[in-house]
Design an enzyme around this catalytic site. Structure first.
Site, PDB file in Angstrom:
ATOM      1  N   GLU A 149       1.100  -8.358  13.561  1.00  0.00           N
ATOM      2  CA  GLU A 149       0.119  -8.735  14.569  1.00  0.00           C
ATOM      3  C   GLU A 149      -0.420 -10.139  14.333  1.00  0.00           C
ATOM      4  O   GLU A 149      -1.006 -10.739  15.215  1.00  0.00           O
ATOM      5  CB  GLU A 149      -1.029  -7.714  14.615  1.00  0.00           C
ATOM      6  CG  GLU A 149      -1.743  -7.530  13.281  1.00  0.00           C
ATOM      7  CD  GLU A 149      -2.643  -6.319  13.262  1.00  0.00           C
ATOM      8  OE1 GLU A 149      -3.271  -5.989  14.275  1.00  0.00           O
ATOM      9  OE2 GLU A 149      -2.718  -5.696  12.193  1.00  0.00           O
ATOM     10  N   ARG A 206       0.802  -1.226   0.000  1.00  0.00           N
ATOM     11  CA  ARG A 206       0.000   0.000   0.000  1.00  0.00           C
ATOM     12  C   ARG A 206       0.829   1.268   0.000  1.00  0.00           C
ATOM     13  O   ARG A 206       0.372   2.315  -0.441  1.00  0.00           O
ATOM     14  CB  ARG A 206      -0.991  -0.023   1.152  1.00  0.00           C
ATOM     15  CG  ARG A 206      -2.034  -1.102   0.903  1.00  0.00           C
ATOM     16  CD  ARG A 206      -3.003  -1.232   2.033  1.00  0.00           C
ATOM     17  NE  ARG A 206      -3.127  -2.655   2.295  1.00  0.00           N
ATOM     18  CZ  ARG A 206      -3.373  -3.179   3.460  1.00  0.00           C
ATOM     19  NH1 ARG A 206      -3.563  -2.417   4.505  1.00  0.00           N
ATOM     20  NH2 ARG A 206      -3.453  -4.473   3.604  1.00  0.00           N
TER      21      ARG A 206
END
Length: 154
Positions: free
Chosen positions: A110, A73
């Site tokens: 995460e 991104r």
């Protein structure tokens, strides 16, 4: 994206439109993760332009010579920012995506682990670098990007 209180953007009407254009997908890619989907931001020409313009306004006079975009991104925002502020764009890629000699940095996400790679010689000592990604969750990716870049400055 930019935090309004940390960047002097409180009251900027562009921020609400940008925030409203980002879809939140619960439990993706695994339970407990609230995924911020910026593809919906990209569909909104004005919100997308405003997001890029906010970065340009903030960094245009700061002597940035390198914009490093984190895959994938960071590739959507980074090149536009780099062109507008007169900097080169350096992609920080996932493993085995860049030809030639690379340096790499592993990090924890995460929901797992990953690695960033960059071409040897893309960044030099003295380069003032802006790292662009879409958001900071745990900070693992950003920390890896910074460590990777710092190795070039040593």
């Amino acid at each position: 994206m930019l935090a309004a209180s940390e960047n002097g953007l409180e009251g900027d009407p562009r921020l609400k439109a940008i925030s409203d254009s980002i879809r939140v997908v619960p439990h993706f890619p695994k339970p407990g993760i609230m995924f911020r989907d910026i593809t919906t931001l990209l569909l909104d020409h004005k919100a997308f332009k405003d997001a890029v313009d906010i970065f340009i306004d903030r960094y245009k006079d700061m002597g940035i010579s390198v914009v490093a975009g984190v895959e994938a991104r960071g590739f959507l925002f980074g090149p536009s920012i780099a062109l507008a502020i007169g900097a080169k764009f350096v992609p920080l890629r996932k493993p085995r995506k860049l030809p030639g000699e690379v340096i790499s940095e592993e990090y924890t996400l995460e929901y797992g682990t990953d690695c960033l790679e960059m071409h040897v010689g893309a960044v030099h000592s003295g380069d003032r670098t802006l790292v662009v990604d879409d958001l900071v969750a745990t900070g693992g990716t950003l920390s890896a990007a910074v460590r990777l870049l710092e190795r070039c400055w040593s």
